[in-house]
Enzyme design. Structure first.
Site, PDB file in Angstrom:
ATOM      1  CG  ASP A 290      -0.279  -0.092   2.512  1.00  0.00           C
ATOM      2  OD1 ASP A 290       0.964  -0.282   2.520  1.00  0.00           O
ATOM      3  OD2 ASP A 290      -0.953   0.019   3.548  1.00  0.00           O
TER       4      ASP A 290
ATOM      5  CG  HIS B 142      21.070   3.493 -19.356  1.00  0.00           C
ATOM      6  ND1 HIS B 142      20.150   3.021 -20.241  1.00  0.00           N
ATOM      7  CD2 HIS B 142      21.366   4.745 -19.765  1.00  0.00           C
ATOM      8  CE1 HIS B 142      19.901   3.947 -21.159  1.00  0.00           C
ATOM      9  NE2 HIS B 142      20.623   4.998 -20.881  1.00  0.00           N
TER      10      HIS B 142
ATOM     11  CG  ASP C 192      24.148  11.576 -16.574  1.00  0.00           C
ATOM     12  OD1 ASP C 192      23.426  12.548 -16.272  1.00  0.00           O
ATOM     13  OD2 ASP C 192      24.070  10.989 -17.674  1.00  0.00           O
TER      14      ASP C 192
ATOM     15  CG  ASP D  29      20.828  15.159 -18.527  1.00  0.00           C
ATOM     16  OD1 ASP D  29      21.600  14.547 -17.777  1.00  0.00           O
ATOM     17  OD2 ASP D  29      20.425  14.704 -19.616  1.00  0.00           O
TER      18      ASP D  29
ATOM     19  CG  HIS E 202      26.141   8.188 -25.816  1.00  0.00           C
ATOM     20  ND1 HIS E 202      26.220   9.561 -25.871  1.00  0.00           N
ATOM     21  CD2 HIS E 202      27.068   7.789 -24.903  1.00  0.00           C
ATOM     22  CE1 HIS E 202      27.142   9.976 -25.010  1.00  0.00           C
ATOM     23  NE2 HIS E 202      27.699   8.916 -24.422  1.00  0.00           N
TER      24      HIS E 202
ATOM     25  CG  HIS F 237      18.682  14.170 -24.433  1.00  0.00           C
ATOM     26  ND1 HIS F 237      18.063  14.885 -23.440  1.00  0.00           N
ATOM     27  CD2 HIS F 237      19.778  13.618 -23.843  1.00  0.00           C
ATOM     28  CE1 HIS F 237      18.740  14.744 -22.304  1.00  0.00           C
ATOM     29  NE2 HIS F 237      19.794  13.989 -22.515  1.00  0.00           N
TER      30      HIS F 237
ATOM     31  CG  HIS G 205      15.882  11.254 -22.553  1.00  0.00           C
ATOM     32  ND1 HIS G 205      16.044   9.914 -22.355  1.00  0.00           N
ATOM     33  CD2 HIS G 205      17.054  11.815 -22.185  1.00  0.00           C
ATOM     34  CE1 HIS G 205      17.281   9.680 -21.893  1.00  0.00           C
ATOM     35  NE2 HIS G 205      17.895  10.824 -21.783  1.00  0.00           N
TER      36      HIS G 205
ATOM     37  CD  GLU H  80      23.826  13.349 -22.975  1.00  0.00           C
ATOM     38  OE1 GLU H  80      24.229  12.445 -22.232  1.00  0.00           O
ATOM     39  OE2 GLU H  80      22.638  13.717 -23.013  1.00  0.00           O
TER      40      GLU H  80
ATOM     41  CE1 TYR I 189      30.635   6.759 -21.362  1.00  0.00           C
ATOM     42  CE2 TYR I 189      30.389   6.956 -23.759  1.00  0.00           C
ATOM     43  CZ  TYR I 189      30.100   7.406 -22.484  1.00  0.00           C
ATOM     44  OH  TYR I 189      29.289   8.506 -22.308  1.00  0.00           O
TER      45      TYR I 189
ATOM     46  NE  ARG J 183      26.909  10.703 -19.991  1.00  0.00           N
ATOM     47  CZ  ARG J 183      26.957   9.479 -19.472  1.00  0.00           C
ATOM     48  NH1 ARG J 183      27.666   8.531 -20.052  1.00  0.00           N
ATOM     49  NH2 ARG J 183      26.303   9.199 -18.361  1.00  0.00           N
TER      50      ARG J 183
ATOM     51  CD  GLU K 174      23.945  15.104 -19.965  1.00  0.00           C
ATOM     52  OE1 GLU K 174      24.197  14.319 -19.024  1.00  0.00           O
ATOM     53  OE2 GLU K 174      22.919  15.033 -20.661  1.00  0.00           O
TER      54      GLU K 174
HETATM   55  N1  GLY Z   1      20.902  11.419 -17.829  1.00  0.00           N
HETATM   56  C1  GLY Z   1      20.292  10.952 -18.994  1.00  0.00           C
HETATM   57  C2  GLY Z   1      20.969  11.448 -20.179  1.00  0.00           C
HETATM   58  O1  GLY Z   1      22.031  12.020 -20.081  1.00  0.00           O
HETATM   59  O2  GLY Z   1      20.463  11.365 -21.254  1.00  0.00           O
HETATM   60 MN    MN Z   2      21.428  13.763 -21.186  1.00  0.00          MN
HETATM   61 MN    MN Z   3      22.734  12.938 -18.296  1.00  0.00          MN
END
Ligand code: GLY
Ligand code: MN
Ligand code: MN
Length: 465
Positions: free
Chosen positions: A40, A247, A264, A275, A358, A362, A369, A412, A416, A433, A435
């Protein structure tokens, strides 16, 4: 934002939707459902982004209806003194028109009875397709009730359309209020990254057992301390080789002296996401190989920032990033020239994909996103076909979106490096990374997340203090 401003802001958005529904159109927009976590206990409620964009209203169990003539109806939780003792105060339908600027409001308990009447004699029903489980079925039920009345002269809508198309285009270009909130969210997140970096260096220097969750705790502290309601997405705090798991989530892995840490994380403030990714040495000092890769990613980001300006396309920053990264991979020996050839081959045949898999960004907004088409609407008919050099799959491309002032996107790039015999060992297991969040301006773009530095020497300096 004072009451009048917010009232006008949401009312003007609703009017812009109404103007696009076509004669006889009607739009139905529910907020998000409450979701059970276990038994619950419920997840913390998060409103639906479209609904919030049109109302600023954050209570659960609410619906908005807009007609093409601009008449707006809200359904919301009724006042209920007993429930309010448990769950908190409710606005209630009586107060809603004055508070939110809708024309009329009813209890959500009247939704089933009232919706068929609202749909009667309308031509097209608009709602967000494929977002709210069960909504299509409910609309069918209401339409059946309208149809039962056609023999008495009622007209039943004969078309259904996806409201996302209209709302996505509106949300893609942010107004001054949205940009102001996003800048504040970005500033909080930047401070949170600094706090996590400094705690990390302090603990390492003191010889303490640093865990990823210690750094996650610093992020959360800073977010909440400044009024952010929650993280905009699950924070990634990845020590050492974990940074190569795209991820990865903050877990309990040890953060070791000599390793890099990739964080991140961004807060959500009043509905809007930030982000940010930063990668830093746990002990506050980059090693030579770490610095080589770091500076390469940073140079590729600078190229992407340069390409983020009105008139350019969404894909241009990505292409600029790839060119710099690919050249760097050749120069540093991450790719072997004898195997992959020259820069243009590396790009053409996507050899860089091995270490950079990647996209470079975005849209960012109410959702991390964020919504918004990545194809230029005036050019959707211009389909081109190409064969993916890695999978052999036939890919159909449409022209990438042309950037305009007010659009907000992330930049970003990353690298890797997985262990492999043909890659210098000192680069193995490094994941980097960087970003930042960019608002497209008339002259180029503004990075709103630089409250936390990206320059390697500046990161080292703040970790010394
Ligand atoms: N944190 C999600 C991305 O960078 O797209
Ligand atoms: Mn991002
Ligand atoms: Mn991110």
């Amino acid at each position: 934002m004072d009451h009048q401003t917010s009232y006008d802001l949401y009312a003007s958005r609703r009017a812009r939707v109404a103007a696009q529904l076509g004669a006889g159109g009607i739009a139905i927009i529910p907020t998000a459902p409450e979701r059970t976590r276990n038994r619950d206990s419920e997840y913390l409620f998060r409103f639906d982004s479209y609904f919030y964009y049109l109302t600023g209203f954050t209570e659960p169990r609410a619906w908005l209806v807009i007609t093409a003539e601009g008449h707006t109806t809200l359904f919301c939780q009724p006042k209920d003194l007993e429930r309010e003792i448990w769950d908190g105060i409710r606005l209630g339908p009586q107060a809603a028109p004055a508070a939110l600027g809708v024309d009329e409001a009813f209890s959500v308990d009247e939704l089933e009875a009232r919706l068929p009447h609202l749909l009667e004699n309308r031509s097209t029903v608009w709602y967000p397709f494929a977002i709210h489980a069960g909504l299509e079925g409910r609309i069918d039920g209401w339409l059946q009730k309208v149809r039962a009345r056609v023999r008495y002269g009622a007209l039943c809508p004969d078309a259904q359309r996806d409201l996302c198309g209209i709302l996505d285009e509106m949300r893609l270009v942010k107004d001054a209020h949205e940009i102001d909130v996003m800048k504040r969210a970005a500033q909080i997140s930047a401070q949170a990254h600094i706090r996590a970096m400094q705690r990390c260096a302090r603990m390492i220097r003191a010889g303490e057992d640093v865990r990823e969750y210690h750094l996650d705790a610093e992020l959360l502290h800073e977010f909440r301390q400044h009024g952010s309601q929650y993280p905009a997405y699950g924070s990634i705090v990845a020590a050492g080789a974990n940074a190569c798991v795209l991820h990865y989530r903050a877990d309990n892995a040890p953060v070791r002296d000599g390793e890099l840490v990739l964080i991140d994380a961004g807060c959500e403030l009043d509905g809007y996401a930030s982000d940010i990714t930063r990668t830093f040495p746990a002990n506050g000092k980059f090693t030579g190989p770490q610095r080589d890769l770091y500076d390469l990613v940073l140079a590729s980001q600078a190229a992407a920032v340069e390409a983020t300006r009105p008139g350019n396309r969404f894909i241009d920053p990505h292409d600029a990033t790839v060119r710099v990264l690919a050249q760097g991979m050749l120069d540093l020996g991450l790719l072997n020239r004898n195997d992959v050839g020259h820069l243009d081959d590396v790009i053409e045949k996507r050899h860089y994909f091995r270490h950079y898999m990647h996209r470079t960004g975005h849209w960012l907004g109410l959702d991390v996103h964020d919504c918004g088409s990545y194809v230029e609407p005036s050019e959707v008919g211009q389909l081109s076909e190409r064969k993916d050099p890695l999978s052999g799959e036939l890919i159909k491309d449409r022209p990438s979106r042309i950037l305009r002032p007010g659009m907000v996107l992330t930049i970003e790039p990353g690298l890797y490096v997985s262990p492999a015999a043909d890659v210098p060992k000192h680069f193995w297991n490094i994941g980097i990374r960087i970003e930042d969040d960019a608002v497209v301006t008339p002259a180029g773009c503004e990075l709103i997340t630089r409250g936390v530095p990206v320059d390697a020497a500046e990161i080292e300096a703040l970790m010394r203090d």
